[in-house]
Design a protein around this motif. Sequence first.
Motif, short mmCIF file in Angstrom:
data_model
loop_
_atom_site.label_atom_id
_atom_site.label_comp_id
_atom_site.label_asym_id
_atom_site.label_seq_id
_atom_site.Cartn_x
_atom_site.Cartn_y
_atom_site.Cartn_z
N GLN A 60 -108.98 -53.57 -6.97
CA GLN A 60 -108.36 -53.97 -5.70
C GLN A 60 -109.31 -53.58 -4.56
OE1 GLN A 60 -104.59 -51.73 -7.01
NE2 GLN A 60 -103.85 -53.08 -5.39
N VAL A 61 -109.48 -54.48 -3.62
CA VAL A 61 -110.19 -54.18 -2.38
C VAL A 61 -109.28 -54.58 -1.23
CG1 VAL A 61 -112.47 -54.53 -3.42
CG2 VAL A 61 -111.31 -56.46 -2.36
N PRO A 71 -102.71 -46.27 8.00
CA PRO A 71 -103.84 -45.67 7.28
C PRO A 71 -103.40 -45.18 5.89
CG PRO A 71 -103.70 -44.84 9.53
CD PRO A 71 -102.45 -45.63 9.30
N GLY A 72 -104.27 -45.36 4.93
CA GLY A 72 -103.97 -44.88 3.58
C GLY A 72 -103.10 -45.80 2.76
N LYS A 73 -102.72 -46.94 3.32
CA LYS A 73 -101.85 -47.85 2.57
C LYS A 73 -102.60 -48.48 1.41
CE LYS A 73 -98.53 -51.57 3.23
NZ LYS A 73 -97.88 -52.45 4.20
N GLU A 74 -101.86 -48.79 0.37
CA GLU A 74 -102.45 -49.41 -0.81
C GLU A 74 -103.08 -50.75 -0.44
OE1 GLU A 74 -102.69 -48.77 -4.12
OE2 GLU A 74 -101.97 -46.71 -3.90
N PRO A 75 -104.21 -51.11 -1.04
CA PRO A 75 -104.79 -52.44 -0.79
C PRO A 75 -103.91 -53.52 -1.39
CG PRO A 75 -106.04 -51.25 -2.47
CD PRO A 75 -105.03 -50.28 -1.93
N PRO A 76 -104.13 -54.78 -1.01
CA PRO A 76 -103.32 -55.88 -1.56
C PRO A 76 -103.42 -55.92 -3.09
CG PRO A 76 -104.65 -56.65 0.28
CD PRO A 76 -105.11 -55.27 -0.03
N MET A 77 -102.39 -56.50 -3.69
CA MET A 77 -102.35 -56.54 -5.16
C MET A 77 -103.14 -57.70 -5.74
SD MET A 77 -98.42 -55.46 -5.81
CE MET A 77 -97.73 -53.98 -5.06
N GLN A 78 -103.66 -58.59 -4.86
CA GLN A 78 -104.47 -59.70 -5.35
C GLN A 78 -105.73 -59.79 -4.49
OE1 GLN A 78 -101.68 -63.07 -6.95
NE2 GLN A 78 -100.85 -62.43 -4.99
N LEU A 79 -106.59 -60.75 -4.84
CA LEU A 79 -107.84 -60.93 -4.13
C LEU A 79 -107.86 -62.27 -3.41
CD1 LEU A 79 -110.48 -59.74 -6.78
CD2 LEU A 79 -109.47 -58.39 -4.93
N TRP A 296 -101.73 -49.63 -14.14
CA TRP A 296 -101.32 -50.76 -13.31
C TRP A 296 -99.84 -51.11 -13.56
CZ3 TRP A 296 -102.21 -53.29 -9.14
CH2 TRP A 296 -101.78 -54.60 -8.95
N LEU A 297 -99.43 -51.10 -14.83
CA LEU A 297 -98.03 -51.40 -15.14
C LEU A 297 -97.11 -50.32 -14.56
CD1 LEU A 297 -98.26 -52.65 -18.85
CD2 LEU A 297 -98.11 -54.00 -16.76
N ALA A 298 -97.55 -49.06 -14.62
CA ALA A 298 -96.73 -47.98 -14.05
C ALA A 298 -96.64 -48.13 -12.53
CB ALA A 298 -97.34 -46.63 -14.41
N TYR A 299 -97.76 -48.47 -11.91
CA TYR A 299 -97.76 -48.66 -10.45
C TYR A 299 -96.86 -49.83 -10.05
CZ TYR A 299 -99.49 -50.15 -5.89
OH TYR A 299 -99.56 -50.55 -4.58
N GLN A 300 -96.87 -50.87 -10.86
CA GLN A 300 -96.05 -52.05 -10.57
C GLN A 300 -94.58 -51.85 -10.94
OE1 GLN A 300 -97.17 -55.59 -9.45
NE2 GLN A 300 -98.27 -53.94 -8.43
N GLN A 301 -94.28 -50.75 -11.65
CA GLN A 301 -92.90 -50.44 -12.03
C GLN A 301 -92.26 -51.66 -12.74
OE1 GLN A 301 -91.23 -49.16 -8.24
NE2 GLN A 301 -91.70 -47.05 -8.73
N VAL A 302 -92.93 -52.10 -13.80
CA VAL A 302 -92.45 -53.31 -14.47
C VAL A 302 -91.13 -53.09 -15.21
CG1 VAL A 302 -94.74 -54.31 -14.75
CG2 VAL A 302 -93.86 -52.78 -16.49
N VAL A 303 -90.85 -51.84 -15.59
CA VAL A 303 -89.58 -51.58 -16.29
C VAL A 303 -88.46 -51.56 -15.26
CG1 VAL A 303 -88.30 -49.97 -17.74
CG2 VAL A 303 -90.77 -50.24 -18.05
#
Length: 435
Positions: A60-61, A71-79, A296-303
């Motif tokens: 991710q960029v 500030p410090g926010k996560e970058p976008p989930m896509q490119l 990545w799956l944990a970050y996305q909280q897929v469950v």
Amino acid sequence: MFGYYLDLALRSLKRNRALTALMVLAIALGIGASMTTLTVLHVLSGDPLPGRSGTLYYPQVDPRDNSGIMPGKEPPMQLTEIDGFNLLHARRADRQALMTGGAVPIQPDSAAIDPFYVEARYTTTDFFAMFGAPFRYGRGWSAADDEAKAREVVISSELNERLFGGANSVGRTLLVAGSLLRIVGVLDDWTPSPHFYDLNTGSYGYAEQVFIPLQTMLDMHLDHNGSTDCWGNGTGGVGTIYPAPSCVWMQFWVQLDTPAKAADYREFLVHYSGQQKALGRFMKAPNVRLRNLMQWLAYQQVVPDDVRLQAGMAFGFLLVCLVNTVGLMLAKFLRRANELSVRRALGASRRALFAQLLIESGVVGLTGGMGGLLLALLGLWVVRQRPSDYAALAHLDPAMLLTTFLLALGASLLAGLLPAWRACQVAPALQLKSN
């Protein structure tokens, strides 16, 4: 000795059938409820690519401007398309695949089959090797085909069965969105779950039936589905098919075979972001992430949260059942004080009595485990009738089958510890005198 204790346990359980039935029922209900929810949680949180997930990473960029960004926010989930192709052409990973999703119309050769839409994946050549997608016939396309915008396609075994009766269709053509594409490969059965490489199109129960080179898709102006996030003046606008350069809508995966390569790639992303900032494309200081597949799956909280909640509630119910089992066992063992006192008077040690009573608890647990297994199978069948996208995955595998009996045995032994200890504390002389 174990056989002797087991025989004593079976005789004791038969003497108090009602009490035994209540204990078995309590264990079975607790195990059945907890294993049903635990199996669903196990299936949904499992590794979709065992053996490969540790080397697959999602870069991710952050190309966004500073408007409204903390500030410090996560970058976008896509490119963006530009960043996706820049990173792809840099070829700094062992393998890399850029992709997005869509749906395309299929016009079958046979007049007996009406035209229909299927889910599509537009990607690059490394997709199949990197994710271990198995081929029944043929192969994927090459990197040269990517650049040449070749009119080629890989289809799923399901689509191959529907259109060609399961025969080898490699070399035949498929009319996709009005253009003839040559079939170069037919995948074997392959449905990674969760649909990790693009969670925007659904986490579970989603599978594409055609795979088309990404640049071919762009050249054919095929529609794309999925999430698109834009900032500034970017939206795509009227008359455009694809999002503007300031929109993120593509997914990018890389394979990095060693931790050292992963560390180097992270530095590469930082350097790339700094370079783009110097060129005026990026407004912010480098803000990059490089998570492996499971991270990545944990970050996305897929469950789904409700699955975790149900599992927690089921184990709470199991605890209640165990408390009741402790009470029943305590009553049962103390009623046998005379028998135990006689055995103590004849020379049996407290340790021997304790082992005998624990074996009796274990027999109750295994019997309850078999009952719990039947209830869990019933519970999973009920889950499969629900209209959720993961319902079809609710099946008991060998690992969970073994877990069922281990959990039942462990729970019953735990429940038997206090009653067995209390029963062994009876003084044989006083007990025999009182009778």
